[in-house]
Structure formats: C-alpha cells, structure tokens
Design an enzyme around this catalytic site. Structure first.
Site, PDB file in Angstrom:
ATOM      1  N   ASP A 245       0.885  -1.144   0.000  1.00  7.06           N
ATOM      2  CA  ASP A 245       0.000   0.000   0.000  1.00  7.06           C
ATOM      3  C   ASP A 245       0.928   1.199   0.000  1.00  7.06           C
ATOM      4  O   ASP A 245       1.935   1.222   0.708  1.00  7.06           O
ATOM      5  CB  ASP A 245      -0.926   0.021   1.208  1.00  7.06           C
ATOM      6  CG  ASP A 245      -2.036   1.064   1.056  1.00  7.06           C
ATOM      7  OD1 ASP A 245      -2.421   1.368  -0.095  1.00  7.06           O
ATOM      8  OD2 ASP A 245      -2.517   1.584   2.074  1.00  7.06           O
ATOM      9  N   SER A 246       0.617   2.127  -0.829  1.00  8.46           N
ATOM     10  CA  SER A 246       1.482   3.283  -0.954  1.00  8.46           C
ATOM     11  C   SER A 246       0.647   4.498  -1.279  1.00  8.46           C
ATOM     12  O   SER A 246      -0.502   4.381  -1.704  1.00  8.46           O
ATOM     13  CB  SER A 246       2.537   3.049  -2.041  1.00  8.46           C
ATOM     14  OG  SER A 246       1.918   2.719  -3.258  1.00  8.46           O
TER      15      SER A 246
ATOM     16  N   GLY B 168      -0.681   7.658 -11.208  1.00  8.32           N
ATOM     17  CA  GLY B 168      -1.042   8.323  -9.955  1.00  8.32           C
ATOM     18  C   GLY B 168      -0.559   9.760  -9.920  1.00  8.32           C
ATOM     19  O   GLY B 168      -0.776  10.536 -10.852  1.00  8.32           O
TER      20      GLY B 168
END
Length: 194
Positions: A71-72, A155
């Site tokens: 998860d980032s 992103g």
C-alpha cells in the site's frame, strides 16, 4: 518460487516485476489476473502496513501462494500527511488519477514552493502459507509541482518532483524511478529477504 503480487494495477505490476527481477531472479511474479478471481477485502486499515497485510493475507488464503502486497501513497506535509492511505480515492471512491491530481493541485494552489514538501510512502508485505509475515517500508521525499508534467508512471507521478531532480517522477525513465522510488526501496529490501 512462485509469488503472487496482489494487484491488478498494470503499471505497478510492471514496475515491481522489474525491481524483483533484479533483486530476486528466482522469483516468478504473477498478478491477480493470473490466478482465479477471489473477493478482495476493502482497504480499511488506517496505515499503509495494515492495508498491505490485509491484501497479502487475502492472497495466501485464496490461492495458497506466498503473497506480496503493498500500500502506498502520497503524504503532503501541508495537508498533515494526507492524502496518505486515501491517495487512490482522494477525489472520491472511483480511482481516478486525473481527478485526484486536480483536487490536490486545488488544495495546494495558494501555497508557495517552501510549503509544497511531500513524500511517497510505501509499505510492502509478504505473507507465506505457513503464516510468516514481514513488512518493510520505503520513502521518496520531494515536492508537489503546480502542473502535471511527463507521461511515464501513474497516480501522482506527473505532479511529484523527487528531491535532487528537476523532473517529475513521470518524466523519469523506469530505471531512474525504480532506483529511488519508495516502492523500489521497499521491494528491494523485501526481495532480499524472500
């Protein structure tokens, strides 16, 4: 050794395949599209490590394969570390990079350069079928720009300029980014322990 990478994000799969291919060449990495579909647990934890472990535990439970998950997200100083674990859903429940970037730019519009510090943060976990678990962390400090630049990455990459660079993450080559990225740091450490 066959390892599941618990994601359907094509950009992340490619990025992590490259990193793990260098650090752990004996590992055959497969994504969620290569295994029978299973119900994925929502990311409900308040930390990157908690969400990574949720996804990795799910993968082991449903496939029997050792499972790697991460998860980032982006932590912006002026926003008290947000969007943080909500990075993918910052502009709403639909994961929409353009909307997330537009909202972030709007929220930071009045801030001068000295107040645009941020860092990408990653927690990477591996869970083995025998129950062993390991979580490692990586960070990439930098700053948020005023407009998107570059076509590589995904992103927030078009907005984020890593410390020591005059180009955004989306303007770096895959090799340049992997060498300094939060995910690269975390996965190289994790790969060395697989």
């Amino acid at each position: 050794m066959r390892v599941l990478l618990a994601t359907r994000n094509a950009g992340k799969i490619e990025e992590l395949r490259q990193i793990l291919a260098e650090a752990a060449p004996s590992v055959e990495l497969v994504g969620l599209d290569a295994v029978p579909e299973y119900p994925e647990t929502p990311e409900t934890e308040l930390t990157f490590a908690g969400n990574a472990l949720l996804k990795a535990r799910d993968g082991v439970k449903h496939t029997g394969l050792a499972t790697v998950a991460d998860d980032s997200g982006l932590a912006v100083d002026a926003l008290n570390g947000m969007p943080g674990v909500l990075s993918a859903r910052w502009a709403g429940s639909k994961k929409d990079d353009a909307a997330n970037n537009a909202l972030l730019l709007d929220q930071l519009a009045d801030l001068d350069e000295s107040r645009r510090a941020a860092k990408f943060v990653c927690a990477a976990a591996i869970v083995y079928p025998d129950g062993r678990e390991l979580v490692v962390h990586g960070e990439m400090p930098g700053r948020v720009g005023r407009e998107p630049k570059g076509a590589n990455g995904f992103g927030y990459d078009p907005l984020f300029t890593p410390d020591g660079f005059d180009r955004t993450s989306a303007e770096l080559s895959a090799a340049e980014k992997n060498a300094i990225s939060h995910r690269g740091k975390a996965f190289r450490e994790l790969a060395s322990k697989i």
